[in-house]
Design an enzyme around this catalytic site. Sequence first.
Site, PDB file in Angstrom:
ATOM      1  N   ILE A  13      51.028  -5.054  81.511  1.00 32.01           N
ATOM      2  CA  ILE A  13      52.291  -5.238  81.736  1.00 32.01           C
ATOM      3  C   ILE A  13      53.049  -3.896  81.360  1.00 32.01           C
ATOM      4  CG2 ILE A  13      54.332  -6.706  81.205  1.00 32.01           C
ATOM      5  CD1 ILE A  13      52.344  -8.596  79.978  1.00 32.01           C
ATOM      6  N   ASP A  32      50.667   4.859  73.408  1.00 28.38           N
ATOM      7  CA  ASP A  32      49.609   4.119  73.525  1.00 28.38           C
ATOM      8  C   ASP A  32      48.434   4.857  72.978  1.00 28.38           C
ATOM      9  OD1 ASP A  32      49.284   1.653  75.843  1.00 28.38           O
ATOM     10  OD2 ASP A  32      47.414   2.266  74.643  1.00 28.38           O
ATOM     11  N   SER A 125      55.471 -14.788  73.603  1.00 34.70           N
ATOM     12  CA  SER A 125      54.616 -15.343  74.433  1.00 34.70           C
ATOM     13  C   SER A 125      54.965 -16.978  74.375  1.00 34.70           C
ATOM     14  CB  SER A 125      53.159 -15.249  73.887  1.00 34.70           C
ATOM     15  OG  SER A 125      52.415 -16.136  74.620  1.00 34.70           O
ATOM     16  N   TYR A 149      46.702 -15.146  66.837  1.00 42.03           N
ATOM     17  CA  TYR A 149      47.447 -14.179  67.780  1.00 42.03           C
ATOM     18  C   TYR A 149      48.855 -14.885  67.912  1.00 42.03           C
ATOM     19  CZ  TYR A 149      49.191 -13.085  72.382  1.00 42.03           C
ATOM     20  OH  TYR A 149      50.283 -12.566  73.389  1.00 42.03           O
ATOM     21  N   LYS A 153      52.718 -13.259  67.138  1.00 40.07           N
ATOM     22  CA  LYS A 153      54.064 -13.338  67.932  1.00 40.07           C
ATOM     23  C   LYS A 153      55.308 -14.064  67.250  1.00 40.07           C
ATOM     24  CE  LYS A 153      52.458 -11.055  71.160  1.00 40.07           C
ATOM     25  NZ  LYS A 153      52.645  -9.662  71.401  1.00 40.07           N
TER      26      LYS A 153
HETATM   27  P1  NAD Z   1      47.334  -4.819  77.472  1.00 39.45           P
HETATM   28  O1  NAD Z   1      46.062  -5.074  76.317  1.00 39.45           O
HETATM   29  O2  NAD Z   1      47.091  -4.419  78.770  1.00 39.45           O
HETATM   30  O3  NAD Z   1      48.500  -3.697  77.052  1.00 39.45           O
HETATM   31  C1  NAD Z   1      48.449  -3.515  75.423  1.00 39.45           C
HETATM   32  C2  NAD Z   1      48.482  -2.051  75.055  1.00 39.45           C
HETATM   33  O4  NAD Z   1      48.641  -1.770  74.008  1.00 39.45           O
HETATM   34  C3  NAD Z   1      47.275  -1.296  75.573  1.00 39.45           C
HETATM   35  O5  NAD Z   1      47.253  -0.427  76.552  1.00 39.45           O
HETATM   36  C4  NAD Z   1      46.568  -0.912  74.322  1.00 39.45           C
HETATM   37  O6  NAD Z   1      45.604   0.312  74.221  1.00 39.45           O
HETATM   38  C5  NAD Z   1      48.022  -0.691  73.557  1.00 39.45           C
HETATM   39  N1  NAD Z   1      47.685  -0.831  72.140  1.00 39.45           N
HETATM   40  C6  NAD Z   1      47.167  -1.897  71.385  1.00 39.45           C
HETATM   41  N2  NAD Z   1      47.005  -1.675  70.260  1.00 39.45           N
HETATM   42  C7  NAD Z   1      47.749  -0.657  69.930  1.00 39.45           C
HETATM   43  C8  NAD Z   1      48.216   0.217  68.705  1.00 39.45           C
HETATM   44  N3  NAD Z   1      47.991  -0.135  67.573  1.00 39.45           N
HETATM   45  N4  NAD Z   1      48.918   1.434  68.907  1.00 39.45           N
HETATM   46  C9  NAD Z   1      49.305   1.795  70.204  1.00 39.45           C
HETATM   47  N5  NAD Z   1      49.010   1.083  71.149  1.00 39.45           N
HETATM   48  C10 NAD Z   1      47.999   0.062  71.057  1.00 39.45           C
HETATM   49  O7  NAD Z   1      48.122  -6.027  77.451  1.00 39.45           O
HETATM   50  P2  NAD Z   1      49.197  -6.665  78.214  1.00 39.45           P
HETATM   51  O8  NAD Z   1      48.580  -7.893  79.006  1.00 39.45           O
HETATM   52  O9  NAD Z   1      49.750  -5.606  78.950  1.00 39.45           O
HETATM   53  O10 NAD Z   1      50.189  -7.483  77.202  1.00 39.45           O
HETATM   54  C11 NAD Z   1      51.222  -6.572  76.558  1.00 39.45           C
HETATM   55  C12 NAD Z   1      52.039  -7.250  75.647  1.00 39.45           C
HETATM   56  O11 NAD Z   1      52.427  -8.897  76.260  1.00 39.45           O
HETATM   57  C13 NAD Z   1      51.179  -7.541  74.297  1.00 39.45           C
HETATM   58  O12 NAD Z   1      51.832  -7.716  73.205  1.00 39.45           O
HETATM   59  C14 NAD Z   1      50.649  -9.079  74.603  1.00 39.45           C
HETATM   60  O13 NAD Z   1      50.633  -9.796  73.532  1.00 39.45           O
HETATM   61  C15 NAD Z   1      51.863  -9.790  75.325  1.00 39.45           C
HETATM   62  N6  NAD Z   1      51.507 -10.853  76.105  1.00 39.45           N
HETATM   63  C16 NAD Z   1      50.596 -10.845  77.074  1.00 39.45           C
HETATM   64  C17 NAD Z   1      50.502 -11.911  77.923  1.00 39.45           C
HETATM   65  C18 NAD Z   1      49.460 -11.805  78.908  1.00 39.45           C
HETATM   66  O14 NAD Z   1      49.067 -12.854  79.535  1.00 39.45           O
HETATM   67  N7  NAD Z   1      48.855 -10.692  79.493  1.00 39.45           N
HETATM   68  C19 NAD Z   1      51.147 -13.170  77.680  1.00 39.45           C
HETATM   69  C20 NAD Z   1      52.037 -13.057  76.791  1.00 39.45           C
HETATM   70  C21 NAD Z   1      52.542 -11.979  75.969  1.00 39.45           C
HETATM   71  N1  UFG Z   2      40.680 -22.120  82.978  1.00 41.93           N
HETATM   72  C1  UFG Z   2      39.819 -22.641  83.459  1.00 41.93           C
HETATM   73  N2  UFG Z   2      38.679 -21.682  83.650  1.00 41.93           N
HETATM   74  C2  UFG Z   2      38.588 -20.463  83.127  1.00 41.93           C
HETATM   75  C3  UFG Z   2      39.859 -19.876  82.519  1.00 41.93           C
HETATM   76  C4  UFG Z   2      40.894 -20.847  82.379  1.00 41.93           C
HETATM   77  O1  UFG Z   2      39.756 -23.612  83.774  1.00 41.93           O
HETATM   78  O2  UFG Z   2      37.732 -19.783  83.075  1.00 41.93           O
HETATM   79  C5  UFG Z   2      42.155 -22.904  82.813  1.00 41.93           C
HETATM   80  C6  UFG Z   2      42.550 -23.126  81.509  1.00 41.93           C
HETATM   81  O3  UFG Z   2      41.933 -24.182  80.976  1.00 41.93           O
HETATM   82  C7  UFG Z   2      44.175 -23.316  81.696  1.00 41.93           C
HETATM   83  C8  UFG Z   2      44.383 -22.390  82.479  1.00 41.93           C
HETATM   84  O4  UFG Z   2      43.055 -22.190  83.323  1.00 41.93           O
HETATM   85  O5  UFG Z   2      44.440 -24.712  82.056  1.00 41.93           O
HETATM   86  C9  UFG Z   2      44.866 -21.037  82.331  1.00 41.93           C
HETATM   87  O6  UFG Z   2      44.102 -20.563  81.108  1.00 41.93           O
HETATM   88  P1  UFG Z   2      44.322 -18.913  80.908  1.00 41.93           P
HETATM   89  O7  UFG Z   2      43.242 -18.744  79.819  1.00 41.93           O
HETATM   90  O8  UFG Z   2      44.445 -18.110  81.961  1.00 41.93           O
HETATM   91  O9  UFG Z   2      45.809 -18.962  80.108  1.00 41.93           O
HETATM   92  P2  UFG Z   2      46.330 -19.886  78.840  1.00 41.93           P
HETATM   93  O10 UFG Z   2      47.685 -20.638  79.485  1.00 41.93           O
HETATM   94  O11 UFG Z   2      45.349 -20.732  78.309  1.00 41.93           O
HETATM   95  O12 UFG Z   2      46.899 -18.835  77.684  1.00 41.93           O
HETATM   96  C10 UFG Z   2      47.840 -17.819  78.309  1.00 41.93           C
HETATM   97  C11 UFG Z   2      47.353 -16.370  77.418  1.00 41.93           C
HETATM   98  C12 UFG Z   2      47.773 -16.604  76.037  1.00 41.93           C
HETATM   99  C13 UFG Z   2      48.931 -17.247  75.863  1.00 41.93           C
HETATM  100  C14 UFG Z   2      49.351 -18.552  76.495  1.00 41.93           C
HETATM  101  C15 UFG Z   2      50.849 -18.964  76.461  1.00 41.93           C
HETATM  102  O13 UFG Z   2      46.292 -16.142  77.604  1.00 41.93           O
HETATM  103  O14 UFG Z   2      47.525 -15.277  75.388  1.00 41.93           O
HETATM  104  O15 UFG Z   2      48.978 -18.424  77.908  1.00 41.93           O
HETATM  105  O16 UFG Z   2      51.624 -18.142  76.838  1.00 41.93           O
HETATM  106  F1  UFG Z   2      49.317 -17.447  74.363  1.00 41.93           F
END
Ligand code: NAD
Ligand code: UFG
Length: 337
Positions: A13, A32, A125, A149, A153
Amino acid sequence: MSTILVTGGTGYIGSHTCVELIKAGYDVVVLDNLYNSSEAVLDRIEMISGTKPKFYKTDILDKQGLKKVFDENKIDAVIHFAGYKAVGESVQIPLTYYENNISGSVNLYEAMAAAGCKTLVFSSSATVYGSPKSVPIREDFPTSTTNPYGSTKLMNEHILADVCVSDPEWSVLLLRYFNPIGAHQSGLIGEVPNGIPNNLVPYIARVANGTLEYLRVWGNDYPTVDGTGVRDYIHVVDLALGHIKAVEYAMNHKGAEYINLGTGNGYSVLEVLHAYEKACGRKLAYKIMDRRPGDIATCYADTEKAAKLLGWKAKYNIDDMCRDSWNFTLKNPDGIK
Ligand code: NAD
Ligand code: UFG
């Protein structure tokens, strides 16, 4: 123009947000530790936006490293993405998650306060809503968590709310993301999961490119349109654009605000699979399995607050998301190196 520090800026992101920040005219500094991303992402950001952000390979657990970043740059606001994000792993190694996501974040907030930078956008999240009583989910719904996790948050949200009470100069936006998927239209940046993906769309992408045989659908007996789980998938570029609006808002207001970033639409697992089939042009195999522990039936956002406060609304649909995910997957069989 203002300078924005993006922690986790080479991640999924974060990289998309850097592109949109640069396009909007901001100076961007990326921090990072490259735990879950590669330095090559900076070149990709440059290829898309024309500018390579200044980069610090620094860990948020390193207080001296953080101080150096703030000493060497006049940072106007921080977008804080850095952290660990795997729900299952957080159950196995909770202390590592608490240390990185809580201690690391507190270090960052202390470094900000010491430098007089009190404007922050935080990656929260939808997981903080636990098992919501109804949908669409509004920001004033009760919060709870079911895994370490999620707790990191929610704790960050509490910490930052307390910081805003203690010092009225702080401005913090707590953005609660729903399910980010997709990739930049250029196919140059996108999500590169570590190992076998847990999340739905990265998994489907690997079925589509033949690396995995079939999708395991976790349950088809939920009270939903076809029995499979329903989520609010949002294009990562829409999410990035939400951060631009959030930074603008945070720089012009004080106090803490909680805001959902989702589309307001829910899609079932099978609906997403079929959209992906359209994108890649062939049928994809799947098998119905038992429910995955901890999953909820349906989750989607009420998007009114984001529209009202930020003037932001997601514009990409599920077909766009699957098309861009597939484009990135095809162009980067070995990830970003
Ligand atoms: P990502 O893992 O691609 O990016 C996170 C980055 O943080 C990575 O580049 C990693 O190297 C860096 N990082 C981790 N620990 C670190 C540290 N101690 N010091 C410096 N850098 C560090 O993840 P993302 O999907 O881009 O997610 C970004 C943020 O959004 C995270 O906080 C994640 O929890 C939150 N978030 C993600 C999702 C999702 O589904 N991707 C959903 C809700 C919230
Ligand atoms: N699913 C499958 N097969 C798979 C993976 C997922 O059927 O192999 C289904 C899950 O059961 C769910 C949907 O697809 O119904 C989405 O699942 P994800 O694992 O992609 O996402 P979640 O909604 O479970 O979780 C995501 C993030 C979490 C976050 C949460 C709420 O991964 O970090 O959304 O924001 F906490």
